[in-house]
Design an enzyme around this catalytic site. Structure first.
Site, mmCIF file in Angstrom:
data_model
loop_
_atom_site.group_PDB
_atom_site.id
_atom_site.type_symbol
_atom_site.label_atom_id
_atom_site.label_comp_id
_atom_site.label_asym_id
_atom_site.label_seq_id
_atom_site.Cartn_x
_atom_site.Cartn_y
_atom_site.Cartn_z
ATOM 1 N N HIS A 169 -14.280 -1.257 -25.132
ATOM 2 C CA HIS A 169 -14.526 -2.514 -24.196
ATOM 3 C C HIS A 169 -14.628 -2.072 -22.957
ATOM 4 O O HIS A 169 -13.756 -1.290 -22.414
ATOM 5 C CB HIS A 169 -13.309 -3.625 -24.610
ATOM 6 C CG HIS A 169 -12.084 -3.088 -24.257
ATOM 7 N ND1 HIS A 169 -11.085 -2.216 -25.280
ATOM 8 C CD2 HIS A 169 -11.154 -3.370 -23.324
ATOM 9 C CE1 HIS A 169 -10.128 -2.077 -24.796
ATOM 10 N NE2 HIS A 169 -9.907 -2.495 -23.691
ATOM 11 N N CYS A 174 -1.547 -2.700 -1.978
ATOM 12 C CA CYS A 174 -2.697 -4.278 -1.750
ATOM 13 C C CYS A 174 -4.067 -3.852 -1.864
ATOM 14 O O CYS A 174 -4.632 -2.826 -0.856
ATOM 15 C CB CYS A 174 -2.261 -5.100 -0.733
ATOM 16 S SG CYS A 174 -3.389 -6.163 -0.436
ATOM 17 N N CYS A 192 -5.607 -5.106 1.796
ATOM 18 C CA CYS A 192 -5.250 -4.477 3.030
ATOM 19 C C CYS A 192 -4.752 -3.226 3.112
ATOM 20 O O CYS A 192 -4.386 -2.482 4.273
ATOM 21 C CB CYS A 192 -4.238 -5.559 3.900
ATOM 22 S SG CYS A 192 -2.490 -5.295 3.128
ATOM 23 N N HIS A 202 2.054 -11.730 -2.020
ATOM 24 C CA HIS A 202 0.963 -11.260 -0.840
ATOM 25 C C HIS A 202 -0.438 -11.368 -1.466
ATOM 26 O O HIS A 202 -1.314 -11.701 -0.670
ATOM 27 C CB HIS A 202 1.426 -9.931 -0.616
ATOM 28 C CG HIS A 202 0.539 -9.155 0.310
ATOM 29 N ND1 HIS A 202 0.326 -9.523 1.872
ATOM 30 C CD2 HIS A 202 -0.566 -8.228 0.244
ATOM 31 C CE1 HIS A 202 -0.580 -8.737 2.479
ATOM 32 N NE2 HIS A 202 -1.367 -8.093 1.303
ATOM 33 N N GLU A 215 -3.131 -13.382 0.494
ATOM 34 C CA GLU A 215 -4.432 -12.822 0.897
ATOM 35 C C GLU A 215 -5.700 -13.734 0.312
ATOM 36 O O GLU A 215 -6.709 -13.645 0.793
ATOM 37 C CB GLU A 215 -4.683 -11.233 0.366
ATOM 38 C CG GLU A 215 -3.680 -10.489 0.804
ATOM 39 C CD GLU A 215 -4.380 -9.752 2.329
ATOM 40 O OE1 GLU A 215 -5.365 -10.327 2.826
ATOM 41 O OE2 GLU A 215 -3.904 -8.574 2.798
#
Lengths: 208, 208
Positions: B111, B169, B172, B186, B190
């Site tokens: 997959h 992240c 950022c 967070h 965002e």
DNA sequence: GAATCATAAC
DNA sequence: GAATCATAAC
């Protein structure tokens, strides 16, 4: 200081977490629970430190405290109902707000929970969260103080209740046994069916 | 049959979970991941069972398969971009869609993941979920097939990468180390800042 | 892969 | 109380 005294900051320090405070007078402060287990979840904290450190199951033998707390509860119930209407478009009556204490609190400062009975919250993450509000582990304020010999005074028994009780849907009574993930999905469904799917939403893109 | 062959149902049984299917032809079926780790998360499944059971890291040596899959990817990318616009009011380009395979898949049928790079999903529940898409544990389709000696062919190494890498992240670049709960909060922030807070919402109560 | 349960360390 | 990690059983 242990995490068990985290709530003491609200009592001792008037400027601590002002945004979390929803009501305050000389005897009480009411705060938003930092990890709300339903749409609205408040805690009533008596400020008197001698009271704050006592056992929630027996401290309300103190009649003055009991009556003062009752009055606060009535006021805060109204606040909650208003906020439900204005902020969440939810029309409910007083019975929708569950008031009482955990038979075995994790936090050592006396706190009375006021929680809406929807249990729709991303902070509700496992069986013990759910059962701490939906089994006899949760002691309704009207039952306080407990009488000598009440089984709910036995911490080990209550811990076991919280850990091992089946999970029953508060909306429809269906038994989800140990299937928290299924219960969780179902609670979202029930909540949306009851409140959200009645609304039609229009999104408007804001022009920068 | 082990859970590892759960995806095989989509290939063998044309009427299995029709609602989950977003594209289908004689060679491929594309489905919505049952536990999406972002706003949109699809899986491309080649139907040929001889292909389906092979290693995703090397099977694309088969040029015909690679080219056929590339064409499907292009088509599905367009589908996703359209759905992002129409259904989620999100305007993004192709780079927003990450395509590839897990170096150590849990599911045994071949997959290919197509996932939007927002990682805004309640199904994203722990570090290994996040790291399986944001570290070299995730092998981009363009890197396939891997050449002999590529470190990503070593399953133990890749498992360790997934388990022990810091959580960075994708918006950022901030390093959240092992703090998944903080990262999660967070990511929501965002996502909302980037897409949701640009909109103004009007709620209209429907008249029954 | 998901999900339940137990267990440190705070 | 929250949160990370490990571990069965499916």
């Amino acid at each position: 200081m242990s995490f068990r005294y985290a709530l003491e900051n609200y009592i001792k320090n008037p400027s601590f977490e002002k945004e979390a405070r929803v009501y305050e007078d000389d005897k009480f402060v009411v705060i938003k629970d930092g990890f709300p287990k339903a749409t609205i979840h408040y805690l009533i904290l008596p400020k008197d430190l001698k009271i704050s450190k006592q056992n929630p199951l027996t401290v309300f033998k103190n009649k003055e405290l009991r009556e003062d707390t009752s009055k606060i509860i009535s006021q805060i119930r109204e606040k909650i109902l208003k906020r439900l209407r204005d902020e969440f478009n939810i029309e409910e009556d007083e019975d929708f707000i569950q008031v009482g204490v955990h038979s075995v609190p994790s936090m050592n400062n006396l706190h009375v929970h006021l929680v809406t009975r929807d249990f729709n919250s991303e902070r509700l993450k496992h069986k013990q969260h759910y059962n701490s509000f939906t089994t006899k582990f949760f002691v309704n304020f009207e039952d306080l103080p407990l009488r000598d010999g009440d089984e709910r005074l036995d911490a080990d028994t209550m811990e076991k209740v919280k850990k091992t009780s089946d999970q029953i849907c508060v909306y429809c009574g269906k038994n989800y046994k140990n299937k928290f993930a299924e219960l969780k999905k179902h609670l979202t469904q029930e909540f949306n069916d009851k409140y959200k799917n009645k609304k039609r939403k229009i999104e408007v893109i804001e022009i920068d």
